[in-house]
Design a protein around this motif. Sequence first.
Motif, PDB file in Angstrom:
ATOM      1  N   GLU A  36       0.822  -1.211   0.000  1.00  0.00           N
ATOM      2  CA  GLU A  36       0.000   0.000   0.000  1.00  0.00           C
ATOM      3  C   GLU A  36       0.853   1.257   0.000  1.00  0.00           C
ATOM      4  O   GLU A  36       0.540   2.233  -0.697  1.00  0.00           O
ATOM      5  N   THR A  37       1.950   1.246   0.769  1.00  0.00           N
ATOM      6  CA  THR A  37       2.820   2.426   0.832  1.00  0.00           C
ATOM      7  C   THR A  37       3.504   2.684  -0.496  1.00  0.00           C
ATOM      8  O   THR A  37       3.595   3.832  -0.960  1.00  0.00           O
ATOM      9  N   MET A  38       3.992   1.625  -1.135  1.00  0.00           N
ATOM     10  CA  MET A  38       4.677   1.790  -2.418  1.00  0.00           C
ATOM     11  C   MET A  38       3.708   2.285  -3.493  1.00  0.00           C
ATOM     12  O   MET A  38       4.085   3.080  -4.360  1.00  0.00           O
ATOM     13  N   LYS A  39       2.470   1.834  -3.437  1.00  0.00           N
ATOM     14  CA  LYS A  39       1.487   2.338  -4.406  1.00  0.00           C
ATOM     15  C   LYS A  39       1.232   3.822  -4.198  1.00  0.00           C
ATOM     16  O   LYS A  39       1.105   4.589  -5.170  1.00  0.00           O
ATOM     17  N   LYS A  40       1.154   4.263  -2.952  1.00  0.00           N
ATOM     18  CA  LYS A  40       0.965   5.689  -2.672  1.00  0.00           C
ATOM     19  C   LYS A  40       2.148   6.510  -3.161  1.00  0.00           C
ATOM     20  O   LYS A  40       1.993   7.685  -3.525  1.00  0.00           O
ATOM     21  N   GLU A  41       3.349   5.914  -3.150  1.00  0.00           N
ATOM     22  CA  GLU A  41       4.551   6.628  -3.585  1.00  0.00           C
ATOM     23  C   GLU A  41       4.712   6.632  -5.097  1.00  0.00           C
ATOM     24  O   GLU A  41       5.674   7.206  -5.617  1.00  0.00           O
ATOM     25  N   GLY A  42       3.816   5.978  -5.813  1.00  0.00           N
ATOM     26  CA  GLY A  42       3.873   5.997  -7.264  1.00  0.00           C
ATOM     27  C   GLY A  42       4.428   4.753  -7.904  1.00  0.00           C
ATOM     28  O   GLY A  42       4.603   4.707  -9.127  1.00  0.00           O
ATOM     29  N   ILE A  43       4.736   3.719  -7.122  1.00  0.00           N
ATOM     30  CA  ILE A  43       5.240   2.458  -7.664  1.00  0.00           C
ATOM     31  C   ILE A  43       4.057   1.552  -7.958  1.00  0.00           C
ATOM     32  O   ILE A  43       3.238   1.268  -7.084  1.00  0.00           O
ATOM     33  N   ASP A  44       3.976   1.096  -9.193  1.00  0.00           N
ATOM     34  CA  ASP A  44       2.874   0.233  -9.610  1.00  0.00           C
ATOM     35  C   ASP A  44       3.240  -1.209  -9.267  1.00  0.00           C
ATOM     36  O   ASP A  44       4.065  -1.830  -9.943  1.00  0.00           O
ATOM     37  N   VAL A  45       2.648  -1.750  -8.219  1.00  0.00           N
ATOM     38  CA  VAL A  45       2.937  -3.116  -7.768  1.00  0.00           C
ATOM     39  C   VAL A  45       1.981  -4.071  -8.461  1.00  0.00           C
ATOM     40  O   VAL A  45       0.753  -3.997  -8.272  1.00  0.00           O
ATOM     41  N   ARG A  46       2.543  -4.971  -9.254  1.00  0.00           N
ATOM     42  CA  ARG A  46       1.725  -5.902 -10.032  1.00  0.00           C
ATOM     43  C   ARG A  46       2.085  -7.331  -9.632  1.00  0.00           C
ATOM     44  O   ARG A  46       2.929  -7.983 -10.254  1.00  0.00           O
ATOM     45  N   THR A  47       1.427  -7.809  -8.588  1.00  0.00           N
ATOM     46  CA  THR A  47       1.625  -9.177  -8.137  1.00  0.00           C
ATOM     47  C   THR A  47       0.746 -10.124  -8.946  1.00  0.00           C
ATOM     48  O   THR A  47      -0.146  -9.692  -9.695  1.00  0.00           O
TER      49      THR A  47
END
Length: 529
Positions: A280-291
């Motif tokens: 959730e934190t990385m998504k808020k920082e602009g990193i698109d997490v695609r698991t």
Amino acid sequence: MKPPFRTIPRYPPLRWPPSQRIRTFADIRQHPGNDKERVVVLGSGWGGYTLSRKLSPRHFAPVVISPRSYFVFTPLLTDTAGGDLDFSHIVEPVRDPRFKLDFIQAAARAIDIDRKTVLCEPTIVRSGVTETHTEEDQQKNGKDVNKWEHSEMFHVPYDKLIISVGAISRTFKTPGVKDNAIFFRDIGDSRRVRRRVRECFELAVLPTTSDEMRRHLLHFAIVGAGPTGTELAAALRDFIYTDLITLYPTLVGLPRISLYDVAPKVLSMFDESLSRYAKETMKKEGIDVRTSHHIEDLRWGVPGAEPPYEMDPRSCLTLTTKEEGQVGVGMCVWATGNAMNELVRDSLRDVEVFPANSAVMQDGSKPPQDASKRSWSYKKASQTGALLVDGHLRVQLQDGSGTTAVLKDVFALGDNAMPENGAPPATAQATAQEAKWLAARLNHGDLQKSPPFSFKNMGTLAYIGDARALMQLPDEGDGKFLPQKVTGRMAWLVWNSAYLTMTISWRNKLRVAFRWMLNRIFGRDISRY
């Protein structure tokens, strides 16, 4: 008129300090002419480097054999790719006047456990020595390699042998990954990542670059949501969004970072709540997490282009996933999967001559009289191919009936080994503990009497970007006095303090601390080289 006569000053003869007196040259192919045991250490990573410096110089004559002449402090490798640190800040030379050891820059090609020798090939003049190789590279058996890269081989005798050659990158035979992705294990890999990011930004601001190509070039993909991939994504996020974008104001809003993984979550070694917080934190920082994404192909060229696909660094790549099809990216970093290297995978398989003088049975008894007539092979883990060692990290052999023999003078540790009594995680922390334990046992000469090696979990750390991190302590012992889960800024302070403390030499401790301070004042280094 003649110039006045000038006397030439006389200087005292040069005297070396006792600790730096020049040693006489000795042929490394011969046993040392003293009562010290020669311990040959294969590898200069966390296992080989740590153990070679912990061995007692009074009892042992260590010889380190490794393709690279340095040790890399891998926990901070992502910081070098993101411009936080210079490459030299996390490197320690194997040759050091403070330690009495010999070093050979070579790769071990074969081991004769009966004659107790290691067959070595020099790798001094070799292309790509500081860059990661994959299992496909080592399956070429010398094909497509420059002739001058091959050297005359030689044997090095040993009294004790430590196998700590680590692992190589596993591509899962995904098409195009070996040739087009950037792997991330060594200094050369970090340099390629840092240079490619700058290349993509410079290409994107060219007036001839189309808007579609700009979006592709500024899309950076990282495959593998473990500690390495996650921290690299966080480091690149800080580098791009905090420093680079100020130099390229016309590109605001275009850079993207995508983190892919086949697993359903990131940082699977952490607790579920910490893993969810990181995502959730990385998504808020602009990193698109695609698991839960499966990589199918990686090639050069824009999405939808027709073959042939030729390498062109001026253009982008196309990453194909099962879930979303073709996606244009400027760079793809492959940071997932370990595979055994050529020595462990191919050379350490069948045993030609059973070493009756240096082997005992699993229960400590002498080998049976017919042991030399049996067919023996190295005991390995069925899934990974790593060497299965006993509780004292000794390499084992097995015959066709499953009978196990233990080599008294051959040990293995790190990613290329797996203790049968419980495998520790494949981390630098576990490998360093194995090296320190084995060195202590050899120095005290109490290997047989000591209890088996036991991994002590000191906790797990991971940086997730924007001065935030995760920390998880083991649920044992001091749990009632210390929090087991820490997130955010506090975990980031612990992350900085822990890695600064672990950095090997005082020289690099000071350099890292000073560089971090300069970054806070003046920003990161944005040089492209």
